[in-house]
Each structure stands twice: as C-alpha cells, then as structure tokens.
Enzyme design. Sequence first.
Site, PDB file in Angstrom:
ATOM      1  N   HIS A   1       1.006  -1.184   0.391  1.00 32.98           N
ATOM      2  CA  HIS A   1       0.023  -0.390   0.095  1.00 32.98           C
ATOM      3  C   HIS A   1       1.193   1.028  -0.242  1.00 32.98           C
ATOM      4  O   HIS A   1       0.744   2.138  -0.758  1.00 32.98           O
ATOM      5  CB  HIS A   1      -0.760   0.106   1.403  1.00 32.98           C
ATOM      6  CG  HIS A   1      -1.784   1.434   1.630  1.00 32.98           C
ATOM      7  ND1 HIS A   1      -2.338   1.788   1.179  1.00 32.98           N
ATOM      8  CD2 HIS A   1      -1.659   2.026   2.402  1.00 32.98           C
ATOM      9  CE1 HIS A   1      -2.986   3.164   0.872  1.00 32.98           C
ATOM     10  NE2 HIS A   1      -2.257   3.384   1.732  1.00 32.98           N
TER      11      HIS A   1
ATOM     12  N   ASP B   1       8.346  21.539 -25.887  1.00 36.62           N
ATOM     13  CA  ASP B   1       8.292  20.246 -25.469  1.00 36.62           C
ATOM     14  C   ASP B   1       9.215  20.724 -24.187  1.00 36.62           C
ATOM     15  O   ASP B   1       9.478  21.616 -23.864  1.00 36.62           O
ATOM     16  CB  ASP B   1       8.691  19.651 -26.599  1.00 36.62           C
ATOM     17  CG  ASP B   1       8.104  17.750 -25.950  1.00 36.62           C
ATOM     18  OD1 ASP B   1       8.451  17.867 -24.894  1.00 36.62           O
ATOM     19  OD2 ASP B   1       7.639  17.566 -26.923  1.00 36.62           O
TER      20      ASP B   1
ATOM     21  N   TRP C   1       7.084  -0.471   3.717  1.00 39.60           N
ATOM     22  CA  TRP C   1       8.114   0.474   2.802  1.00 39.60           C
ATOM     23  C   TRP C   1       9.254   0.697   3.378  1.00 39.60           C
ATOM     24  O   TRP C   1      10.792   1.577   2.196  1.00 39.60           O
ATOM     25  CB  TRP C   1       7.277   1.513   2.697  1.00 39.60           C
ATOM     26  CG  TRP C   1       7.240   3.182   3.758  1.00 39.60           C
ATOM     27  CD1 TRP C   1       7.083   3.343   4.249  1.00 39.60           C
ATOM     28  CD2 TRP C   1       8.156   4.291   2.830  1.00 39.60           C
ATOM     29  NE1 TRP C   1       7.214   4.667   4.471  1.00 39.60           N
ATOM     30  CE2 TRP C   1       7.923   5.031   3.707  1.00 39.60           C
ATOM     31  CE3 TRP C   1       8.954   4.464   1.785  1.00 39.60           C
ATOM     32  CZ2 TRP C   1       8.137   6.471   3.596  1.00 39.60           C
ATOM     33  CZ3 TRP C   1       9.600   6.060   1.235  1.00 39.60           C
ATOM     34  CH2 TRP C   1       9.369   6.749   1.816  1.00 39.60           C
TER      35      TRP C   1
ATOM     36  N   SER D   1      13.873   5.564 -13.340  1.00 41.64           N
ATOM     37  CA  SER D   1      12.744   6.767 -13.888  1.00 41.64           C
ATOM     38  C   SER D   1      13.161   8.252 -13.660  1.00 41.64           C
ATOM     39  O   SER D   1      12.700   8.680 -13.995  1.00 41.64           O
ATOM     40  CB  SER D   1      11.367   6.389 -13.564  1.00 41.64           C
ATOM     41  OG  SER D   1      10.320   6.765 -14.568  1.00 41.64           O
ATOM     42  N   SER D   2      12.819   8.119 -12.206  1.00 43.26           N
ATOM     43  CA  SER D   2      12.587   9.495 -11.307  1.00 43.26           C
ATOM     44  C   SER D   2      13.474  10.448 -11.842  1.00 43.26           C
ATOM     45  O   SER D   2      13.789  11.732 -12.258  1.00 43.26           O
ATOM     46  CB  SER D   2      12.362   9.217  -9.945  1.00 43.26           C
ATOM     47  OG  SER D   2      10.144   9.009 -10.442  1.00 43.26           O
TER      48      SER D   2
ATOM     49  N   HIS E   1      13.207  11.824   4.051  1.00 42.24           N
ATOM     50  CA  HIS E   1      12.490  13.059   4.038  1.00 42.24           C
ATOM     51  C   HIS E   1      12.658  14.600   3.288  1.00 42.24           C
ATOM     52  O   HIS E   1      11.304  14.488   3.098  1.00 42.24           O
ATOM     53  CB  HIS E   1      13.193  13.985   5.590  1.00 42.24           C
ATOM     54  CG  HIS E   1      12.350  14.573   6.020  1.00 42.24           C
ATOM     55  ND1 HIS E   1      11.095  14.130   7.052  1.00 42.24           N
ATOM     56  CD2 HIS E   1      11.866  15.090   5.834  1.00 42.24           C
ATOM     57  CE1 HIS E   1       9.730  14.722   6.986  1.00 42.24           C
ATOM     58  NE2 HIS E   1      10.479  16.482   5.639  1.00 42.24           N
TER      59      HIS E   1
ATOM     60  N   GLU F   1      12.391  12.658   0.616  1.00 40.76           N
ATOM     61  CA  GLU F   1      11.112  12.336  -0.289  1.00 40.76           C
ATOM     62  C   GLU F   1       9.678  13.031  -0.166  1.00 40.76           C
ATOM     63  O   GLU F   1       8.927  13.066  -1.004  1.00 40.76           O
ATOM     64  CB  GLU F   1      10.691  10.642   0.033  1.00 40.76           C
ATOM     65  CG  GLU F   1       9.681  10.375  -0.511  1.00 40.76           C
ATOM     66  CD  GLU F   1       9.662   9.694  -1.891  1.00 40.76           C
ATOM     67  OE1 GLU F   1      10.615  10.040  -3.337  1.00 40.76           O
ATOM     68  OE2 GLU F   1       8.938   9.842  -2.701  1.00 40.76           O
TER      69      GLU F   1
ATOM     70  N   TYR G   1       8.608  15.488   1.137  1.00 44.09           N
ATOM     71  CA  TYR G   1       8.538  17.830   0.542  1.00 44.09           C
ATOM     72  C   TYR G   1       8.750  17.072  -1.470  1.00 44.09           C
ATOM     73  O   TYR G   1       7.334  18.571  -1.614  1.00 44.09           O
ATOM     74  CB  TYR G   1       9.625  18.383   0.886  1.00 44.09           C
ATOM     75  CG  TYR G   1       9.796  17.977   2.157  1.00 44.09           C
ATOM     76  CD1 TYR G   1      10.749  18.212   2.795  1.00 44.09           C
ATOM     77  CD2 TYR G   1       8.690  18.869   2.732  1.00 44.09           C
ATOM     78  CE1 TYR G   1      10.532  18.233   4.054  1.00 44.09           C
ATOM     79  CE2 TYR G   1       8.455  19.651   4.051  1.00 44.09           C
ATOM     80  CZ  TYR G   1       9.066  19.366   5.280  1.00 44.09           C
ATOM     81  OH  TYR G   1       9.063  18.968   5.905  1.00 44.09           O
TER      82      TYR G   1
ATOM     83  N   SER H   1      -1.576  26.829  -5.703  1.00 47.35           N
ATOM     84  CA  SER H   1      -1.332  27.662  -5.414  1.00 47.35           C
ATOM     85  C   SER H   1      -1.659  28.817  -6.907  1.00 47.35           C
ATOM     86  O   SER H   1      -1.674  30.301  -6.873  1.00 47.35           O
ATOM     87  CB  SER H   1       0.102  28.682  -4.903  1.00 47.35           C
ATOM     88  OG  SER H   1       0.798  27.887  -3.977  1.00 47.35           O
TER      89      SER H   1
ATOM     90  N   HIS I   1      14.639  13.137  12.441  1.00 48.95           N
ATOM     91  CA  HIS I   1      13.153  12.717  13.169  1.00 48.95           C
ATOM     92  C   HIS I   1      12.262  11.581  13.309  1.00 48.95           C
ATOM     93  O   HIS I   1      11.392  11.515  14.226  1.00 48.95           O
ATOM     94  CB  HIS I   1      12.554  14.042  13.177  1.00 48.95           C
ATOM     95  CG  HIS I   1      11.761  14.321  12.025  1.00 48.95           C
ATOM     96  ND1 HIS I   1      12.019  16.228  10.780  1.00 48.95           N
ATOM     97  CD2 HIS I   1      11.264  13.258  11.547  1.00 48.95           C
ATOM     98  CE1 HIS I   1      11.162  15.189   9.926  1.00 48.95           C
ATOM     99  NE2 HIS I   1      10.902  14.323  10.135  1.00 48.95           N
ATOM    100  N   HIS I   2      12.694  10.492  12.165  1.00 47.19           N
ATOM    101  CA  HIS I   2      12.094   9.518  12.219  1.00 47.19           C
ATOM    102  C   HIS I   2      12.935   8.995  13.343  1.00 47.19           C
ATOM    103  O   HIS I   2      11.623   7.301  13.423  1.00 47.19           O
ATOM    104  CB  HIS I   2      12.270   9.350  10.203  1.00 47.19           C
ATOM    105  CG  HIS I   2      11.555   9.850   9.432  1.00 47.19           C
ATOM    106  ND1 HIS I   2      10.937   9.464   9.243  1.00 47.19           N
ATOM    107  CD2 HIS I   2      12.419  11.285   9.219  1.00 47.19           C
ATOM    108  CE1 HIS I   2      10.248  11.263   8.202  1.00 47.19           C
ATOM    109  NE2 HIS I   2      10.910  11.297   8.421  1.00 47.19           N
TER     110      HIS I   2
ATOM    111  N   THR J   1       6.593  26.731   6.302  1.00 47.63           N
ATOM    112  CA  THR J   1       5.501  25.910   5.839  1.00 47.63           C
ATOM    113  C   THR J   1       4.420  27.292   6.183  1.00 47.63           C
ATOM    114  O   THR J   1       3.178  26.861   5.273  1.00 47.63           O
ATOM    115  CB  THR J   1       5.708  24.708   6.966  1.00 47.63           C
ATOM    116  OG1 THR J   1       6.994  24.084   6.434  1.00 47.63           O
ATOM    117  CG2 THR J   1       4.286  23.771   6.395  1.00 47.63           C
TER     118      THR J   1
ATOM    119  N   LYS K   1       2.835  29.510   4.556  1.00 50.22           N
ATOM    120  CA  LYS K   1       2.276  29.082   3.074  1.00 50.22           C
ATOM    121  C   LYS K   1       1.332  29.492   3.411  1.00 50.22           C
ATOM    122  O   LYS K   1       0.630  29.776   2.629  1.00 50.22           O
ATOM    123  CB  LYS K   1       2.941  27.661   2.281  1.00 50.22           C
ATOM    124  CG  LYS K   1       4.284  28.326   1.687  1.00 50.22           C
ATOM    125  CD  LYS K   1       4.801  26.651   1.156  1.00 50.22           C
ATOM    126  CE  LYS K   1       5.849  26.808   0.256  1.00 50.22           C
ATOM    127  NZ  LYS K   1       5.866  27.616  -0.781  1.00 50.22           N
TER     128      LYS K   1
ATOM    129  N   ARG L   1       1.774   0.675  15.089  1.00 48.13           N
ATOM    130  CA  ARG L   1       1.600   0.139  13.561  1.00 48.13           C
ATOM    131  C   ARG L   1       2.219  -0.926  13.377  1.00 48.13           C
ATOM    132  O   ARG L   1       2.683  -1.332  13.969  1.00 48.13           O
ATOM    133  CB  ARG L   1       2.212   1.485  13.068  1.00 48.13           C
ATOM    134  CG  ARG L   1       3.408   1.533  13.148  1.00 48.13           C
ATOM    135  CD  ARG L   1       4.195   2.745  12.357  1.00 48.13           C
ATOM    136  NE  ARG L   1       3.332   3.158  11.168  1.00 48.13           N
ATOM    137  CZ  ARG L   1       4.571   4.001   9.866  1.00 48.13           C
ATOM    138  NH1 ARG L   1       5.003   4.850  10.912  1.00 48.13           N
ATOM    139  NH2 ARG L   1       4.463   4.203   8.520  1.00 48.13           N
TER     140      ARG L   1
END
Lengths: 367, 649, 220
Positions: free
Chosen positions: B80, B109, B150, B180-181, B264, B266, B268, B279, B313-314, B339, B342, B461
């Site tokens: 998931h 293009d 994950w 790919s990315s 992390h 990721e 963002y 926006s 922080h993880h 943040t 915004k 979890r």
Amino acid sequence: MKSRVNLFGPRWSALPPEPDVPGRSLASRLGLRSAPLLAAVLAGCSEEKHLQTYPQTIYAPRSEFADKLLDLQNLITYLGVAVGLLVFAIMAYIMVKFRYRPGMPEPEQIHGNTKLELAWTLIPALILAVIAVPTVRTIFETQQKAPDNAVVVDVIGWQWWWEFKYPVDGGRDTVITANEIHVPVGTPVHLRLTAGDVLHSFWVPQMGGKRDLINGKTNHIVFTPNEPGIYLGQCAEYCGDSHALMKMRLIAHDSAGYREWLRNEASPAPEPTDSSIALGKKLVTQGACAGCHIIQGVPTMVGRTGPNLTHFGRRRTLAAGIVENNAENLAAWLRNPPAMKPGAKMPNLNLKDEEIRYMVAYLQSLQ
Amino acid sequence: MASTATVATPHHVAAHKAPTGIWSWITTVDHKRIGILYGVTSFLFFLVGGLEAILVRIQLAVPNNDFISAELYNQLFTMHALTMIFLALMPLTAAFFNYLVPLQIGARDVAFPRLNALSYWIFLFGGIFFNIGFLLPLFGGESQAPNAGWFAYAPITTRTYTPGLNMDFYVLGLQIVGLSSIIASLNFIITIINLRAPGMRLMRMPIFTWMVLVTNVLIVTAMAVFTIAVTELMFDRMFGTNFFNPAKGGDPMMWQHLFWIFGHPEVYILILPIMGMVSEVLPTFSRKPLFGYNVMVFSGILIGWLGWGVWSHHMFATGMGPIADTFFALSTMLIAIPTGIKIFNWLGTMWGGAIRFTTAMNFSIAFIAMFTLGGISGVMHSVAPADLQQTDTYFVVAHLHYVFFGGTVLGLWSGMYYWYPKVFGRMLDERLGHVHFWLTLIGMNVTFFPMHFLGLFGMPRRIFTYADNLGFNEMNMLATVGSLMISLGTLVFAFNLFTAWKRGRVAGPNPWGASTLEWSIPSPPPEYNFRELPVVRSRMPLWEGDPTKEAAIPHGRHEEDTQTVSFAGKTAEMPFPDDESKMSAHDLGIHLPPPSYWPVVLAAGITLTFGGLIFRPLDGALHNLWYVSILGVVLTAVSIYSWAFEPGH
Amino acid sequence: MDHAHAAEAHAAHPGHLDTTTGLDSRKMAFWGFIGSECLLFGSLIATYMGYKGKSEFLGMGPYPHDGGWKNRAGEVMNHGILDIPLTTISTFILLMSSVAMVLALNYTQRGDRKNSVLWLLMTALGGSIFLGFQVYEFTHFYNEGLTLSSNLFGSTFFLLTGFHGAHVTVGVIYLITLAVMAQRGLIPPAKALNVEIAGLYWHFVDVIWIVIFPLVYLIK
C-alpha cells in the site's frame, strides 16, 4: 509545566500508595495530567475509567518518565488545538464573507503585505520557541545516566518474545525470565536494551516512551514506577509475522514484593509433587523442549533459542503476553504453536493429547 | 523559437493531423501524451493501492480478525505504501509536470523529449515488476510481494530473516522506478531553466513551475542516496555483502540514516508540487493574485533546503543521544515556519476575494485545512520526548495520512479538476465532483482522525490484528467505515474521469478565467502548443500586461471574454481553436521532435537487466534468471547506441 | 530548415543558442547528472567511512593497512593488504588521462581530426590501464581471501571502488565510441560539445578517485 485543574472535580485512585513509597504525584492521582484529553473527549470520565477502557493508554502515567512526556504532550496538544482552531476560524470567516455574489465588484488585486509576512513568521517562531525550551530540557532530563541504586534489567528482543535478565549478587549471577518484567516501585529502573535477531521496540506506555532494540547497540530507558500494578506493553517496531503478538506485562511491586519475586525467580525450579507432574517433567525435560528451552536446575534443558521456563507457572500470560496462562490456553499452544502465532519458531511437535495434559501439569507446577 | 526545433525528416507523420493509434502512443515523445500516459497509469496504480488499503482496513475492522493472514497483511500494508508513494503519487505529480510545465513557460516540449518518454516506460515496467510478487499464486506459488514495511528496516530485510523473493522485488523494483524519477527530474530542471519563453524571468514563472523546479532538484539528489541504500541491501541479499549483516558488524542504523536522508526530502517531493498547484487554483477562483508570490517562492526553496536537515526525526526512538535528538527536534520545528507561512499566504490570497466554490477550489481549500492538521501533528512529532509515545503508533499513521492524503491527494484532485479541461477539452461534471469532494473529505476525516487517539491510547502500527480488550474496537471500525466512504468517492471520481472525456461540456481555452500561459492556447492544445511563442512581460500574462504589446497572449479575465481572443493583432472568434488544432505542426512550419521507439525498448532492456537478478528458489537451490539479465544488458546497450545515432535527433 | 542549413547556422554562430541561459541544454543536463552522481558517490563514501575500522579483518586487526591478517594459506602477514605504491601509480595514470582528455577536446575544437582521435584513444588507454590495475588488485585480494562477503571492509571497499571502476569502464567505452566517430569525420568543431561532455564525465570520474584514494588508501 503545571497541570491544568480538572474541571470535573477531584478523583481518587483505586489503590492507595504504600506508606514508605513516594507514590504517584497528586497531580497524577487527581487525573490532572489526563485532563485536557478527558475534558475534550471523555467528558466526565476519570483517569481510572479511561485506563480501564484503554489499558495501553499514555494518559495514565505511572512513572516520572511517563509524567514528563505527558506534560509535553499536553502542552503541544493545547497549542496545536489552538492554532488549528484559529486557522479553521479564519477559513470559515473567509468562506462566508468573501464568497462570490453576482454583481460584486472585482476584488482588490493585492500582491502581498510585508508586515503580515513578518507577523506570521515571527509569531509561529515564538510559539515554537515556547515548545522548544521544555522539549530540550526534557530530552536531557530523561537521558541522564542511571543512578547507582537503579535496578538493572537487560532486555533482549527476539522474534517474538522478550528476554529479561537481572544481574544479581553484584553481577556474579543472572536471573533470566521472559515476557513478564518485574520492577519495584519507588526505585529507579534501568533497562539496557538490545536486539537478538531483528529490530524491536520496548513500549510500556504507562511507564514512559519507547526505545528501539537494535543489533550491536545498547539502548537505555531509566524510569521510576510510582504505583504498583500490572501494566501492558507491546513491541512497537515491525519485526515480522507475529509483530502484533509480541506483548509483555510489566509488574510493579512494592519493594518487599519485588524482593520476594526476585528471590523466587533466582531459585531453581521446584521438584514435582505428584506422579502426573513427574511424568510431565520427563516429557518436557527429555523431549524436544530441551533443545530450545532452559529450566534452571534441570541439566538436560540446554536450549537457548526459546524463553526461560524455570518459573513459567507463575507468569500471568503465555506466548509473549497474548493469552492468559491457564491450562486450556497452554494446551492449545503446545498442540500447535504456529496456529496461535504465525511464523512461530516453536514448531508443531504433533504431541498427543495425553502427553499435553501431563506437560501442562508440569509447566503449571513451575511456580 | 525554442531549441527543440529540429529538422523535419521522413520520420514525421504522414497525415496532416495528430497521429493516432497505439503505435503513436508507444513511440510518442510529446510531453502532453506522456503526461496523459503517466496520469492514466498512476491513477490505476492509485486504485490498486487503495484496494490494498481497503483490505487492510477490513482486517482491522474488528479485533482478532482472520480475514487476512498475518503474512498477507504484512505484504498488503507494505505494498500500500510503496504503491501509493512510488507508483501513484510521484507519477501523478510527474503527469502534471509533464503536461503543464512546457505550457506554463511557453515552450513546445521539454528539453529532452525521448528521455521523457523513457522515464515513463521505465516507470510502467517497473511498476508492473513491483507487483509481480502478488501474482505468484497464479503460477502455483505463494504471494511474495515486499513485506517488511516501505522503509524496510534492516536486518529483517536481509536474506536471513526474509529468505523469500519479497524483498528482492523491493530492491529491484525500486532501482527501476528510481531510475525513472532521476531521468525525469534532470529533464524538468533543464526545461525550466533553459526553455522559458522570452521575457519569462525566474520570478515571473508560475508558482507551480517554481515548485516543480525545487521538487526536481530534490528528486535528482535524494534518489541518488536512496539508490545507494537500496544497492547495498541488494548486494547483501544477492552477493553476500555485510552492509546490514549484524553478524559481521553491519549496523541497522546505517540503513536508517541512508534511508531517511532520502526519505525526508521524499515527503517534500510529494508535497511541494501540490503546494504549487494549490497556489495556482486559489488565485483563479478568488479572482486575486497569489498573496506574497516572492515569499511563496522563497519558502518553497527554504523548505526544500531545510528538508535535508531533519531526517533523524524519524529516529527519535533509536537512542541517538540527547545532542542529536535536540538538533533534529529543533531543525524540524524550524521547518514548520516556512510551511506555516505558506498556509497564511493562501489564506491571504482568499481574503478579500470573490470566491467561487468549484470542485477544484473546494479541494484546494480542504487541502489547506487538512494539511494544517497534518502539520500540527507533525510539530507534535518534532517534540522528541513526546514522540517516544507517538512514534510507531497509529498517531504517526494519522499524521502521515493527513499530510499525504489530506495534502498530496486532495491537492492532486484539485489539480485534476482544474486542468482536466485543458488536457481533454471537456469539463469534468461538477455535480459528480461535489459528491466526490464531500465523500472524500468526510471519509478521510472519519478514517484518519480517530487514529490520533488510537495511537495515543496505545495501538502500535503495522499490526495485523489487535486484542479485544484494549479499547481499539470502535475507532477501528469507524476508520474502516471512513475508508469505504473514501473508496466510494474515488469510484465516483474514476467514473467522472473516464466519461467526461467523451461526454463532458466542451471547454474553451480558458474556462476558469485563469492567468497563466497554458490558458492562452486551445483545449486540448495542438501538438505544437503555441502557434507563436509568446513574449512574457508579467507574472500573470492573461490578467496583466498590455494586449497591444503582447501578441499571441489573449488577455481577459472572465470566462466570457476568453472566447474572444486577440491573436497576432487579429480578433478571432470561436471556433477557431478547433480549426487551429486540426492544422499540424508541419503545416505551420513548426518542427517537432519525431517519435521514437528506442525509449520503450531501452526501458524494456533496463527492466530485464534488473529483473533477471531476481532469485528464484527452485527445489531448494537458488538460481537467478541470469540469462534474462544478459538479454537486458544487450538490449540496453543496443538501445543506447541506436538512440544516440537516431537520425532526426 | 533542413539538417545542413541548421548545422551551418550553428557553425556560423557558435555559442548562439536559443535557450534562456544561452547555454546548451545537454551540457546543463550533464552537470545536473554530475550533481546526482556526487550524492551517489557521497553515500558510498559515507558508508565506507561509517564502517571504517569496524570490521574483523581476515581474523586479526581491524585495518587494511596494518599487519596481522591471515592469507588464504593461513600464514600471518605483517603488512597491510593494500598495495599503496601500485595504486599510486595507477592513480597517476588516471590523472594523466585527464590531461589527455583536455588535449583531445582542444584538438576537436580546432578541427584537427588526427590528433583528436589520437588523444581520445590515449585517454581511453589511460583509463584502461587504470582498470587493469584495479582488476589486478581485486584478483589479488580475492586470492588472499578478501571478498565482498568477508567483512565490512570487503563489502564497502569493493562496492565503492567497484562502482567507480564501472564508471571508468563506461567512460572508456564512451571514449572509444567517440574516437571511432571522430575518425569517420563525424565530430567537426561544431559538434565539439560531444567531446566536451565526455570530458566532463571523465574529469568527474577522476575527481571522485581523487577523493576515494586518500580516504581509502592513504588515511589510516
């Protein structure tokens, strides 16, 4: 951080503290620390009732470590809810006041406002500073070296059970047990945590925060329980198929009770008192069990992969805290461990029902 | 003229209209078609990821449930997350990057059209490869999809503890989609820097394009770190190295640091483009410019930059010591400031406006609210000691779903409703849109709000079941009900998406009266995008600027006005866009890069190279499909050479 | 415009590109790629440094520089397994190949086909010799019993230097391809960018080695 007054009046705790033990703080016993949550969610409920409904809740702290963490949690909950409500209120206002109505003039084309930008940069920064100060203080307060009089317990995590080792007699000897960790109230407890196979995490919410068990590393938790009782805990780091079923009990005794427990635990296993127990002993100690388990005082039990069973009969639960330790559950476990715990390393030994009956009798006799 | 102008060669399409047919889609290098391919594929993967979530929620609806076995559950929750992050959300944002960025900057293009196609095909093949583990039962085996979460903490991911194919699919699949990315991100960075229309200075770019730039800088750097982490795990599993082998001194912390240094940024990567989209939507439907454009740009850059400094922080529960804990707690609090800025700027955009509550606008407004909640629980996590009670519980699941679902997904849906008319020339049905919106918003809150409490009341979890007497029953049931509401809403949306394409109201160039360049061309745009590349003199070309000086930009703000466009000095009326879009690039003397089949062939080669490394337990012995890898390498080499020497490029 | 005219136009106005920055997109993309590769190698180096000194090394002593390790025959060796003099030579050759690369680019830009082919091949040769030394070193280690799976040093060393070697190999193939193209007259001065990009790649690979060599071989 001061606790807020409970709006619903003082409550009393169910168990009075021992006379010679500091016990829980007044704030805690009045349910003050749980107040913000309870006021918001369970109006009119006491901390005790909350604990009864949610036996693993963090809102029933029973150690100074848990107290400190809950104080911080309450602070940020207050501030967070306040900020959230403020933003939502502004949004609601905007959506009503500035919605499009036919014929209204074109809105003023504003591109920005430096003063506002400064304001909403500095004010959040101030709020964060208010959070940061107690955060840093608590980080250091809760990671102090353990005091010399602390009770040390080495915790090793395995798939899917907990090994607890108590160095006794000045370190010359070790008492080993599993899945039930006993601690004294009022004395600091120092857990030294490490992993035996994969990562695990030790978590007894009412005693405080969790700490991971990591291969090759020794982590520490230091806490002082302040109320006797039985507390639930559970592994909190994914560790495989039965991660959900890796639980434990933490049992806090008054100091006399703890000493009694430790003395008993250090003693070798009791000898059988009748023939069926003796037969059970033969089946257990000379059968397959001997390859994985240890029973103190029984030389044939040489295994080191499974939990120590010396005083198994005294434990309140079996299979790492998932079911009550009674004859029926024990028989079901012996009949087919992987059925109760997916992936369990203890295999189905295809034991006959009669054998199981005797083995249950013996194991339950190991008080 | 943009530098993508090339020579018209015999390769070009014979007919005088846009090519049709499957082969034209397989060989396309047109960013718009690639965007549609990305969008359709990733939306389908979103449905797959959603199904995985529903199965998880059904299992957790009641205590001690046996709807799904523990082994399958662990695969479902892992897949998931992997599906949603790598196969749905990232490619959905890529779909928007692909389609919109050239249009917003006034280009024909992207900088490297074939590379663009390549990154799509690698994504498609990689996504399929990822899911093969689930399909093994069709071949008489057990389901062996990735199953260790994950973020795949070592050492459970090593061969010792996960001997099956599960984590092999993980490492190989991630290598493929990671490639790919990275390829796509290089493309977008260069496109944005180098292919802007004359006059479009950086601070005149649409805010969405700015956020795309920051995001892709994050992708090209963070994915490189992840590649190494995954490579080290791959080598451990396949070639016996010891990076995460505790027996030889391998340190689980090494994995965690490498992973989260990627992980992390990721998150963002997943939210910054959405912030850009929102926006764009808010000003259009408030009829006012974005409040504080400069600040929005700089806060986006700041978030991207600071995002590199918060990763541990993880790891507050791993015992890094008080100094590290303090540093990361404070750096995480710091990132809350840009943040929050915004959020207030978005409110400032709407304040004093004339708000139209279209579905797109509703989703953007809901995004602000839900992301605020997610941000608040995020700040709660930053308080390291308190996090020791929150981490690894359902509190974190609540937080991440508020920011990923309430943030990324709601923002994506807003973008879909907003830009669908541009892509397909048809409006999505607004009534169905409102049904979708309310089902989703209410559903997500019913699902995820209780999880805050579940976590703080003691539910860890990643557990396949929970006991009956812990008080978790009602809230879990509620969460399951909410998830069914979300599914219903998503199905309504899928229906809308797949039918409005043919039956929706016809959309003109600018149905919303928006201000950026993509709204100045027909819907759907012709193959060449702009007949004449515009000269840009303001940030909101369609709202500001002088119509007499800016040829080729239709000015006007209201829906009615945009039907009358000023085009190269002439006033034309509808239906000129339809006529126009029937003229091919060749007719107009515009040269576009010709189609090519090397991207799809190279993508196949790369997939086979990695895929062949999968070990296949066969009667106890381990063989890898090495012959497949060899074929893949050969195909890769041939493709690269043929590509490099392809005529017409 | 057809192919020939476009080429003429570009040759007539070298450096005049229709991009926003005036720089070639391909060169810019390559710099972006190099940025990504910096993080790639950075992570490999970080892993190496994180595990430095932490492994059991073939039975005795944690460092590849110290003595006290056992070779395959079981004899205790009193010198480190790394051959620093040899690697210094190969490093020097790799650095010299970068000089060759500069020359190759220079000749390409001046339209000197013969010399551009020569120096492209010389660069490739330098790279190949470096690779030859690497192969020798890896084989020697393997024969002495140090493999990918021996310990942390084996894993980190081989992965880091192996990745670098793979990059050098790709570079050599790239250079030989360019040399063949140049020989056929396919790289006139107007297309010197192809060689310039190969040069960027080659110098990058060199710079990475300049970081790896001290960290792995020189610093204890």
